[in-house]
Design a protein around this motif. Structure first.
Motif, PDB file in Angstrom:
ATOM      1  N   VAL A  52      10.669  -0.420  -6.915  1.00 39.43           N
ATOM      2  CA  VAL A  52      11.685   0.264  -6.105  1.00 39.43           C
ATOM      3  C   VAL A  52      11.179   1.636  -5.683  1.00 39.43           C
ATOM      4  O   VAL A  52      11.328   2.034  -4.515  1.00 39.43           O
ATOM      5  CB  VAL A  52      13.002   0.392  -6.900  1.00 39.43           C
ATOM      6  CG1 VAL A  52      14.018   1.217  -6.115  1.00 39.43           C
ATOM      7  CG2 VAL A  52      13.571  -0.986  -7.203  1.00 39.43           C
ATOM      8  N   GLY A  53      10.566   2.371  -6.613  1.00 36.53           N
ATOM      9  CA  GLY A  53      10.060   3.692  -6.282  1.00 36.53           C
ATOM     10  C   GLY A  53       8.977   3.657  -5.224  1.00 36.53           C
ATOM     11  O   GLY A  53       8.969   4.467  -4.287  1.00 36.53           O
ATOM     12  N   ALA A  54       8.026   2.710  -5.340  1.00 37.43           N
ATOM     13  CA  ALA A  54       6.936   2.616  -4.374  1.00 37.43           C
ATOM     14  C   ALA A  54       7.468   2.259  -2.988  1.00 37.43           C
ATOM     15  O   ALA A  54       6.980   2.778  -1.968  1.00 37.43           O
ATOM     16  CB  ALA A  54       5.915   1.583  -4.841  1.00 37.43           C
ATOM     17  N   LEU A  55       8.454   1.382  -2.926  1.00 39.37           N
ATOM     18  CA  LEU A  55       9.029   0.998  -1.634  1.00 39.37           C
ATOM     19  C   LEU A  55       9.704   2.194  -0.958  1.00 39.37           C
ATOM     20  O   LEU A  55       9.473   2.458   0.230  1.00 39.37           O
ATOM     21  CB  LEU A  55      10.039  -0.135  -1.832  1.00 39.37           C
ATOM     22  CG  LEU A  55      10.776  -0.614  -0.581  1.00 39.37           C
ATOM     23  CD1 LEU A  55       9.782  -1.161   0.444  1.00 39.37           C
ATOM     24  CD2 LEU A  55      11.818  -1.672  -0.937  1.00 39.37           C
ATOM     25  N   CYS A  56      10.519   2.914  -1.696  1.00 33.85           N
ATOM     26  CA  CYS A  56      11.209   4.083  -1.131  1.00 33.85           C
ATOM     27  C   CYS A  56      10.219   5.162  -0.713  1.00 33.85           C
ATOM     28  O   CYS A  56      10.331   5.748   0.371  1.00 33.85           O
ATOM     29  CB  CYS A  56      12.202   4.643  -2.142  1.00 33.85           C
ATOM     30  SG  CYS A  56      13.548   3.531  -2.582  1.00 33.85           S
ATOM     31  N   VAL A  84      -6.023   6.634  -8.504  1.00 25.97           N
ATOM     32  CA  VAL A  84      -5.972   5.408  -9.306  1.00 25.97           C
ATOM     33  C   VAL A  84      -5.791   5.744 -10.782  1.00 25.97           C
ATOM     34  O   VAL A  84      -5.001   5.099 -11.493  1.00 25.97           O
ATOM     35  CB  VAL A  84      -7.240   4.574  -9.081  1.00 25.97           C
ATOM     36  CG1 VAL A  84      -7.307   3.413 -10.073  1.00 25.97           C
ATOM     37  CG2 VAL A  84      -7.292   4.044  -7.653  1.00 25.97           C
ATOM     38  N   ALA A  85      -6.492   6.776 -11.248  1.00 23.55           N
ATOM     39  CA  ALA A  85      -6.351   7.178 -12.653  1.00 23.55           C
ATOM     40  C   ALA A  85      -4.925   7.620 -12.953  1.00 23.55           C
ATOM     41  O   ALA A  85      -4.347   7.253 -13.987  1.00 23.55           O
ATOM     42  CB  ALA A  85      -7.343   8.297 -12.974  1.00 23.55           C
ATOM     43  N   TRP A  99       3.463   8.520  -3.849  1.00 23.13           N
ATOM     44  CA  TRP A  99       3.558   7.151  -3.330  1.00 23.13           C
ATOM     45  C   TRP A  99       2.352   6.314  -3.746  1.00 23.13           C
ATOM     46  O   TRP A  99       2.504   5.203  -4.273  1.00 23.13           O
ATOM     47  CB  TRP A  99       3.693   7.191  -1.810  1.00 23.13           C
ATOM     48  CG  TRP A  99       3.569   5.847  -1.162  1.00 23.13           C
ATOM     49  CD1 TRP A  99       4.093   4.668  -1.607  1.00 23.13           C
ATOM     50  CD2 TRP A  99       2.877   5.544   0.053  1.00 23.13           C
ATOM     51  NE1 TRP A  99       3.759   3.647  -0.740  1.00 23.13           N
ATOM     52  CE2 TRP A  99       3.025   4.155   0.278  1.00 23.13           C
ATOM     53  CE3 TRP A  99       2.168   6.318   0.972  1.00 23.13           C
ATOM     54  CZ2 TRP A  99       2.465   3.532   1.395  1.00 23.13           C
ATOM     55  CZ3 TRP A  99       1.622   5.694   2.086  1.00 23.13           C
ATOM     56  CH2 TRP A  99       1.764   4.322   2.291  1.00 23.13           C
ATOM     57  N   LEU A 100       1.161   6.828  -3.517  1.00 22.09           N
ATOM     58  CA  LEU A 100      -0.043   6.064  -3.826  1.00 22.09           C
ATOM     59  C   LEU A 100      -0.178   5.812  -5.330  1.00 22.09           C
ATOM     60  O   LEU A 100      -0.517   4.704  -5.762  1.00 22.09           O
ATOM     61  CB  LEU A 100      -1.277   6.805  -3.296  1.00 22.09           C
ATOM     62  CG  LEU A 100      -1.353   6.944  -1.762  1.00 22.09           C
ATOM     63  CD1 LEU A 100      -2.557   7.788  -1.367  1.00 22.09           C
ATOM     64  CD2 LEU A 100      -1.409   5.572  -1.103  1.00 22.09           C
ATOM     65  N   ALA A 101       0.099   6.842  -6.143  1.00 22.57           N
ATOM     66  CA  ALA A 101       0.000   6.670  -7.586  1.00 22.57           C
ATOM     67  C   ALA A 101       1.057   5.696  -8.103  1.00 22.57           C
ATOM     68  O   ALA A 101       0.780   4.864  -8.978  1.00 22.57           O
ATOM     69  CB  ALA A 101       0.129   8.018  -8.282  1.00 22.57           C
ATOM     70  N   CYS A 102       2.255   5.779  -7.563  1.00 23.04           N
ATOM     71  CA  CYS A 102       3.323   4.867  -7.977  1.00 23.04           C
ATOM     72  C   CYS A 102       2.980   3.430  -7.591  1.00 23.04           C
ATOM     73  O   CYS A 102       3.250   2.489  -8.355  1.00 23.04           O
ATOM     74  CB  CYS A 102       4.645   5.291  -7.329  1.00 23.04           C
ATOM     75  SG  CYS A 102       6.077   4.322  -7.839  1.00 23.04           S
ATOM     76  N   THR A 103       2.368   3.238  -6.418  1.00 20.93           N
ATOM     77  CA  THR A 103       1.963   1.897  -5.999  1.00 20.93           C
ATOM     78  C   THR A 103       0.899   1.337  -6.929  1.00 20.93           C
ATOM     79  O   THR A 103       0.933   0.155  -7.301  1.00 20.93           O
ATOM     80  CB  THR A 103       1.434   1.937  -4.553  1.00 20.93           C
ATOM     81  OG1 THR A 103       2.449   2.465  -3.690  1.00 20.93           O
ATOM     82  CG2 THR A 103       1.058   0.538  -4.085  1.00 20.93           C
ATOM     83  N   VAL A 163      -0.509  -2.333 -11.517  1.00 21.39           N
ATOM     84  CA  VAL A 163      -0.924  -2.486 -12.914  1.00 21.39           C
ATOM     85  C   VAL A 163       0.115  -3.276 -13.705  1.00 21.39           C
ATOM     86  O   VAL A 163      -0.232  -4.059 -14.602  1.00 21.39           O
ATOM     87  CB  VAL A 163      -1.146  -1.096 -13.542  1.00 21.39           C
ATOM     88  CG1 VAL A 163      -1.357  -1.202 -15.047  1.00 21.39           C
ATOM     89  CG2 VAL A 163      -2.352  -0.411 -12.904  1.00 21.39           C
ATOM     90  N   CYS A 164       1.386  -3.104 -13.374  1.00 22.42           N
ATOM     91  CA  CYS A 164       2.463  -3.758 -14.115  1.00 22.42           C
ATOM     92  C   CYS A 164       2.835  -5.143 -13.565  1.00 22.42           C
ATOM     93  O   CYS A 164       3.776  -5.769 -14.077  1.00 22.42           O
ATOM     94  CB  CYS A 164       3.712  -2.871 -14.119  1.00 22.42           C
ATOM     95  SG  CYS A 164       3.533  -1.333 -15.050  1.00 22.42           S
TER      96      CYS A 164
END
Length: 315
Positions: A61-65, A88-89, A201-205, A210-211
């Protein structure tokens, strides 16, 4: 013949504008309230969602928003290869490992112990910032860290239950504190060129990717969970993730990493208030004293050393 611009004309050119002094503070306040609400939401969702699927649902949800907001307001980011390594890290550590470890840890230890352990991260951030970011470790910062951690420890001890502790849970919460501190140090240099919403956004994606192994379980748990719990997962993705991490990244561009990290000591006192309001939990009397001590510690840590003016040496 070349002409030079008059000095009066050059001085009239607009100087680079800086954000109003209250904006970074407002961003920090927003982050703290939303992160505190996340502890309440995670505790509420413990019976319906396990740690991994809850992390994945929140991150999706966070990455989409964030993707919609980032591309609409700032366009498509173009990180360099070195920036991608840091992104990425951060995604793997802060958004992936941190969420799963904290969610699982909170199911094994009581909330007071978890809050006390996770607040070790500002101490780690201040130390890492002094080593890797050349930030000054002042006496005020050291005293403030000690006072604030003492307040959080008092909160944790006053609200903990003697039978609710688990060594695995303690390790998982400590792991969350470590990856949080490392991620904050990695994020600070990115703020010089990339927008806060792009970094988040990029880190959340990356964290959501990963999940992804938890996707089948998430689908099953969403199917049997009540609608109110599903809405709480959506809330976690929009507010404590998309909005709070963006406002925190924005504040990081205008504040010292060590001083900013110590403000997270305010999360446990805010969580106590929200838990009382939303879950009907009444904290022990000592928890209020711990909250006051944490506030004093944050205030001390934010003080700047007084500059000593030396008179000019005689000719």
């Amino acid at each position: 013949m070349t002409t030079t611009r008059p000095e009066s004309t050059r001085s009239a050119l607009p100087a680079p504008t800086s954000p109003a002094s209250w904006l970074p503070l407002a961003a920090v306040a927003t982050t703290l309230v939303l992160w505190a609400s996340a502890f309440v939401a995670i505790r509420h969702l413990g019976a319906d969602f396990s740690a991994g699927p809850l992390s994945l649902g929140r991150l999706l949800v966070g990455a989409l928003c964030l993707g919609v907001v980032a591309t609409a307001t700032r366009g498509v980011p173009r990180p360099t290869r070195r920036e991608w390594v840091s992104l990425v890290a951060i995604g793997v550590l802060w958004f992936g490992i941190y969420n799963v470890a904290l969610n699982e840890g909170e199911q094994r230890v009581d909330a007071g112990t978890a809050a006390m352990l996770i607040q070790l991260s500002p101490v780690l951030v201040a130390l890492l910032a002094a080593v890797f970011l050349d930030e000054r470790f002042t006496a005020y910062l050291g005293i403030g860290l000690a006072l604030a951690f003492g307040g959080v420890a008092l909160i944790g001890l006053s609200t903990s239950q003697s039978q609710g502790r688990d060594l695995v849970g303690v390790f998982l919460v400590l792991l969350s504190a470590v990856v949080y501190a490392v991620s904050l140090i990695l994020q600070k240099p990115l703020m010089k060129r990339l927008a806060a919403v792009h970094v988040t956004w990029l880190a959340c994606t990356v964290g959501a990717v990963v999940c992804l192994p938890f996707l089948p379980t998430l689908v099953e748990e969403v199917r049997v969970a009540p609608a109110s719990s599903v809405l709480w997962v959506v809330y976690l993705g929009i507010f404590p993730t998309a909005i709070a991490f963006t406002t925190y990244a924005y504040a990081l561009t205008h504040m010292n990493a060590g001083s900013l990290s110590v403000t997270t000591y305010l999360v446990p006192p805010i969580t106590i208030v929200l838990g009382w309001m939303l879950l009907g939990e009444t904290p022990a009397v000592a928890a209020y004293a711990g909250g006051v001590l944490a506030l004093v510690g944050v205030a001390v840590a934010r003080r700047k050393p007084r500059r000593v003016e030396h008179p000019p040496a005689p000719a």
